[in-house]
Enzyme design. Structure first.
Site, short mmCIF file in Angstrom:
data_model
loop_
_atom_site.label_atom_id
_atom_site.label_comp_id
_atom_site.label_asym_id
_atom_site.label_seq_id
_atom_site.Cartn_x
_atom_site.Cartn_y
_atom_site.Cartn_z
N TYR A 73 -22.36 0.35 3.42
CA TYR A 73 -22.11 1.77 3.31
C TYR A 73 -20.62 1.94 2.85
CZ TYR A 73 -21.82 6.65 4.40
OH TYR A 73 -21.74 8.01 4.16
N PHE A 126 -21.87 19.67 -23.23
CA PHE A 126 -23.26 19.26 -22.93
C PHE A 126 -23.71 20.44 -22.06
CE2 PHE A 126 -26.57 17.31 -20.21
CZ PHE A 126 -27.47 17.28 -21.19
N ASP A 127 -25.10 20.80 -21.56
CA ASP A 127 -25.53 21.87 -21.00
C ASP A 127 -25.16 21.66 -19.36
OD1 ASP A 127 -27.30 19.86 -20.82
OD2 ASP A 127 -29.02 21.22 -21.04
N ASP A 217 -15.86 13.16 -21.85
CA ASP A 217 -17.18 13.27 -21.38
C ASP A 217 -17.93 11.98 -22.35
OD1 ASP A 217 -20.00 13.55 -20.72
OD2 ASP A 217 -20.11 15.58 -21.41
N ALA A 219 -20.72 9.86 -22.14
CA ALA A 219 -21.98 9.05 -21.99
C ALA A 219 -22.19 8.15 -22.83
CB ALA A 219 -22.89 10.49 -21.76
N LYS A 260 -26.54 6.37 -19.98
CA LYS A 260 -26.72 6.17 -21.41
C LYS A 260 -26.21 5.06 -21.81
CE LYS A 260 -27.30 10.65 -21.17
NZ LYS A 260 -27.32 11.69 -19.47
N HIS A 452 -34.59 25.98 -19.35
CA HIS A 452 -35.45 25.15 -20.39
C HIS A 452 -36.28 24.20 -19.50
CE1 HIS A 452 -31.55 23.26 -20.08
NE2 HIS A 452 -32.15 22.13 -20.47
#
Ligand code: F0G
Length: 460
Positions: A73, A126-127, A217, A219, A260, A452
């Site tokens: 843990y 990004f969304d 960001d 990814a 990704k 969406h």
């Protein structure tokens, strides 16, 4: 047109069967799914190009590493292994794992949202990033160059920031009201389009002049570095790692969906260059949201697989084949006169739905109509990146228009072969030949946020 294709730099050791269904069956399945392929069962999909997120194949080294996971843990050995890799790639002082990219966003973005009139500026959010900015009570503004919206014309770096607009936005809103400048590399939403090093440097210079934090960001940061090596003068002889390190040196905070360019099925990263106070605040916040700071919602074995995947994603053999797969599919579609975002980017071919089906208005979702017909014709699942995804303006509640009504044919990493890509191209050809018959869509159920994913639609 050069459609020569680079052979896979790997051989296949494990296979996962996929199956074809009939067109009649798919018509029924899609109707039951409310004309939204997100709600299909994956076993009813022949070739799944919904996303490149967590859907790639792991290597034998990654599967081997899984066995070495330390599931403690606190203080897990696997955490320290992953931390070592992340610090080596970024040269940042601090690291916290999270379960995926949006986990990083929910921890960091509210900490940068210091009051209720704040704005974040990105080349293109990004969304989920936009959703977390808005959930924190801030506004998200995109600031990408105009060329990005012109799908037909070649530009090597369609993810670039519009630098004049950036300065103007900062002046207009006041530097104290900007929570951060988010460099999305590659620019997913407009075609996996790269950002040049020159543009990243110029953006960083502006942000620094106003003392605004810079976030990456990242990814798909390795794919971005590959494009810099291919397309930007002065980087031909640098390694992907060197280019990545030069990129990270420009920013303060790195948020990553490791699903990704981490070549993993799950995982995310927060890395902080040197802001001690922000690191401590993230450590406190991550506990209730994601988990103790040495696992942050990940298992020890997943941290092991990610530590290996992050390094494999920087290998040039791997990257050149990956980017070439996307180019191959793009070239095949282009040869059939199908309009696409040109040039192709890093992780997907984006078909221009507005040019493909100009008779369907934006608020009847032309790209979604193409996505649906592609599934019916070929069992291929693509995804809409357009007005359906953008949702409604938070102030006016109107559907948001965009020149980019895109169909994203997203290629998972190390997963499909050239034959699969040919099936996709043939399916798209059938849809294109009958494009006049495509119909717009309206909602039968419209969720309030990120609509969406779960919306239900019907053809008009
Ligand atoms: N940032 C970018 C640029 C992304 O593409 C994604 C995810 C995220 C953040 C969020 O990361 O999914 O791990 O929570 N993109 C996926 C896609 C979902 O299909 O493009 P996440």
């Amino acid at each position: 047109m050069d459609t020569k294709y680079k052979a896979e730099p790997y051989r296949i050791k494990v296979v996962e069967p996929i199956k074809e269904t009939t067109k009649e069956k798919r018509i029924e399945l899609l109707q039951n799914a409310g004309y939204n392929p997100f709600t299909l069962r994956s076993e009813d999909v022949y070739i799944d190009l919904l996303t490149d997120s967590g859907t790639g194949a792991m290597s034998d080294k990654q599967w081997g590493a899984l066995m070495q996971g330390d599931e403690a843990y606190a203080g897990s050995r696997s955490f320290y292994r992953l931390e070592g890799v992340v610090k080596h790639i970024t040269n940042y002082k601090h690291f916290i794992p999270v379960h995926q990219g949006r986990g990083a966003e929910q921890v960091v973005i509210p900490l940068l949202t210091k009051h209720d009139k704040m704005t974040f500026i990105s080349n293109m959010h990004f969304d989920t990033t936009k959703a977390h900015v808005e959930l924190a009570g801030a506004r998200a503004i995109d600031c990408v160059i105009e060329a990005c919206y012109d799908t037909k014309t070649y530009h090597p770096f369609k993810g670039n920031f519009d630098l004049d607009k950036l300065k103007h936005l900062i002046e207009e809103r006041g530097a104290d009201n900007i929570g951060g400048i988010i460099m999305t590399i590659t620019n997913n939403s407009a075609g996996g389009q790269p950002v040049s090093m020159a543009n990243l440097k110029a953006t960083a210079k502006i942000a620094n002049a106003y003392h605004i934090p810079i976030l990456i960001d990242g990814a798909r940061y390795a794919e971005n570095a590959y494009f810099i090596k291919q397309r930007e003068k002065g980087y031909e002889d640098k390694s992907i790692l060197e280019i990545a390190q030069e990129t990270f040196a420009l920013a303060d905070i790195f948020l990553m969906s490791a699903k990704k360019d981490g070549l993993s099925n799950i995982g995310g990263l927060i890395a902080i260059k040197d802001d001690e106070a922000l690191f401590q605040a993230c450590q406190s916040r991550v506990v209730p949201l994601e988990g103790f700071p040495t696992y942050g919602g990940m298992t020890g074995r997943d941290m092991e697989a990610l530590a290996v995947g992050l390094q494999e994603a920087l290998e040039e053999d791997y990257l050149s084949h990956r980017i070439d797969q996307v180019r191959y599919l793009g070239d095949r579609l282009k040869a059939m006169n199908i309009p696409i975002q040109w040039p192709t980017g890093g992780h997907a071919v984006f078909v221009d739905g507005k040019a493909f089906a100009p008779h369907i208005p934006f608020d009847q979702f032309p790209a979604q109509s193409i996505v649906n017909q592609l599934y019916i014709e070929s069992g291929v699942r693509a995804v809409e990146i357009g007005s359906l995804l953008l949702g409604r303006d938070p102030d006016t509640k109107e559907n948001i228009d965009t020149p980019l009504q895109l169909v994203r044919l997203t290629i998972p990493r190390r997963t499909y072969t050239q034959n699969h890509l040919d099936v996709v191209a043939e399916g798209m050809k059938k849809v294109y030949q009958n494009r006049e018959q495509l119909k717009g869509l309206s909602f039968t159920y419209e969720p309030k946020i990120l609509r969406h994913f779960t919306a239900k639609l019907k053809p008009l």
